[in-house]
Design a protein around this motif. Sequence first.
Motif, PDB file in Angstrom:
ATOM      1  N   GLY A 216       5.617   5.241 -11.878  1.00 54.38           N
ATOM      2  CA  GLY A 216       4.934   4.948 -10.412  1.00 54.38           C
ATOM      3  C   GLY A 216       5.171   3.541  -9.924  1.00 54.38           C
TER       4      GLY A 216
ATOM      5  N   GLU B  22       0.803  -1.342   0.129  1.00 51.60           N
ATOM      6  CA  GLU B  22      -0.005  -0.109  -0.098  1.00 51.60           C
ATOM      7  C   GLU B  22       0.937   1.321   0.165  1.00 51.60           C
ATOM      8  N   GLN B  23       2.141   1.070   0.532  1.00 48.56           N
ATOM      9  CA  GLN B  23       2.905   2.470   0.631  1.00 48.56           C
ATOM     10  C   GLN B  23       3.788   2.338  -0.474  1.00 48.56           C
TER      11      GLN B  23
ATOM     12  N   MET C 199      -4.388  -0.575  -9.694  1.00 44.07           N
ATOM     13  CA  MET C 199      -3.563   0.235  -9.181  1.00 44.07           C
ATOM     14  C   MET C 199      -3.494   1.433 -10.629  1.00 44.07           C
ATOM     15  N   THR C 200      -3.060   2.422  -9.900  1.00 42.06           N
ATOM     16  CA  THR C 200      -2.870   3.683 -10.704  1.00 42.06           C
ATOM     17  C   THR C 200      -1.224   3.849 -10.964  1.00 42.06           C
TER      18      THR C 200
ATOM     19  N   ASP D 264      -4.932   3.584 -15.151  1.00 44.44           N
ATOM     20  CA  ASP D 264      -5.562   2.533 -14.571  1.00 44.44           C
ATOM     21  C   ASP D 264      -5.062   1.157 -14.900  1.00 44.44           C
TER      22      ASP D 264
ATOM     23  N   ASP E 109       0.292   2.567  -5.632  1.00 44.59           N
ATOM     24  CA  ASP E 109      -0.948   3.450  -5.694  1.00 44.59           C
ATOM     25  C   ASP E 109      -2.252   2.439  -5.939  1.00 44.59           C
TER      26      ASP E 109
ATOM     27  N   ASP F  52       0.765   6.576 -12.590  1.00 38.09           N
ATOM     28  CA  ASP F  52       0.766   7.916 -13.145  1.00 38.09           C
ATOM     29  C   ASP F  52      -0.287   8.117 -13.929  1.00 38.09           C
TER      30      ASP F  52
ATOM     31  N   ARG G 281      -0.715   3.840   4.263  1.00 33.43           N
ATOM     32  CA  ARG G 281      -1.210   4.938   3.865  1.00 33.43           C
ATOM     33  C   ARG G 281      -2.634   5.538   4.334  1.00 33.43           C
TER      34      ARG G 281
ATOM     35  N   GLU H 248      -5.838   0.159  -5.457  1.00 33.24           N
ATOM     36  CA  GLU H 248      -7.344   0.184  -5.288  1.00 33.24           C
ATOM     37  C   GLU H 248      -7.766  -1.146  -4.669  1.00 33.24           C
TER      38      GLU H 248
END
Length: 238
Positions: free
Chosen positions: A197, A40-41, A77-78, A83, A44, A80, A238, A46
Motif C-alpha cells: 500500500g 491523502e490520494q 495510515m493503513t 494499522d 490510506d 493493506d 479523496r 487517518e
Amino acid sequence: MSARGPIIGLVVVVVLGAGVVVADRVAAAEAENRAVEAIEQNLDVEGTPDVTIDGFPFLTQLLRGSLKEVTGTVDGMTLDGIDATDVEVEARDVSTSEPYTVGTGSIAATLPTASIEKVVADRTDLDVQVAVEGGALKASGQVLGLTLSATLTPRVEDGRLLVDVGGLQLAGLTITVDDLPASIRTRLTDLEVPVSGLPEGLVLSDATVVTDGVRITATGTDVTVPLEQSPSGTSTSR
C-alpha cells in the motif's frame, strides 16, 4: 533638500516588500494544500496531514520548478489492513509541474505491537501476545498447554519485513525452533509481516524496535506522485 522624498521612497519599498512576502506566503500555503491532497490520494491515511514546505522565499523555488524539501506528518495510515501510527513523510527536490516527481523521498511509520500481534497470530495460528520489553520485541502464549515465549527480531530483506524468532523458552526451558514439533516449527519459520500500500517507487528499507512497536522506513528516488485533477483543473482529494 526635503526629507519627504527618501521617507516616501522607504515607505514604498516597505509596502512593496510586505506585498511580496504576503504573496509568497499565499503561494506557499496553496502548495502545502496540494501536498496534503497528494498524501491523502497516495496513502490510506487517518486524519488530516500536516505539511510544511521548507525554504524562503517560496516563489523563487516555484520559478525554479523544484521545491527543496517538503515534510509532512499524519496520525496514522493503513497498509493493506495493517494499522500504522506516527507517520512521517519527507520529500526532496519536488517538481512543481506534472508529472510531479520526488528526487528522494521517504515514509516512516510505527507498526504498534497490536498490529504485529495480529499478523503473528494470523501467520502462526497461535494465540500470542506481543510486547516490547527491555528494547526487544517479545511474544508469549500457550503451545500444547505450555507457556511459550520468544524474542522477535524484525529485519528488512529485499524490501520485505521479516521476523526472526529466537530466544525461545517453553515452560521455562530454553529451546530452539528445531526443538519444536514440526507442525509448530514451520509456523515460526520465514515469518513475514506484509507491508503493502506504499506509493510506487518507495521500497521498505529499515525496521527498528521502538518503545511501542516496530518503526519501519521506506525510501525511494525519482518517485512519481500522481495527483488527480478536477474538471476545472484544480486538484481533488479523496
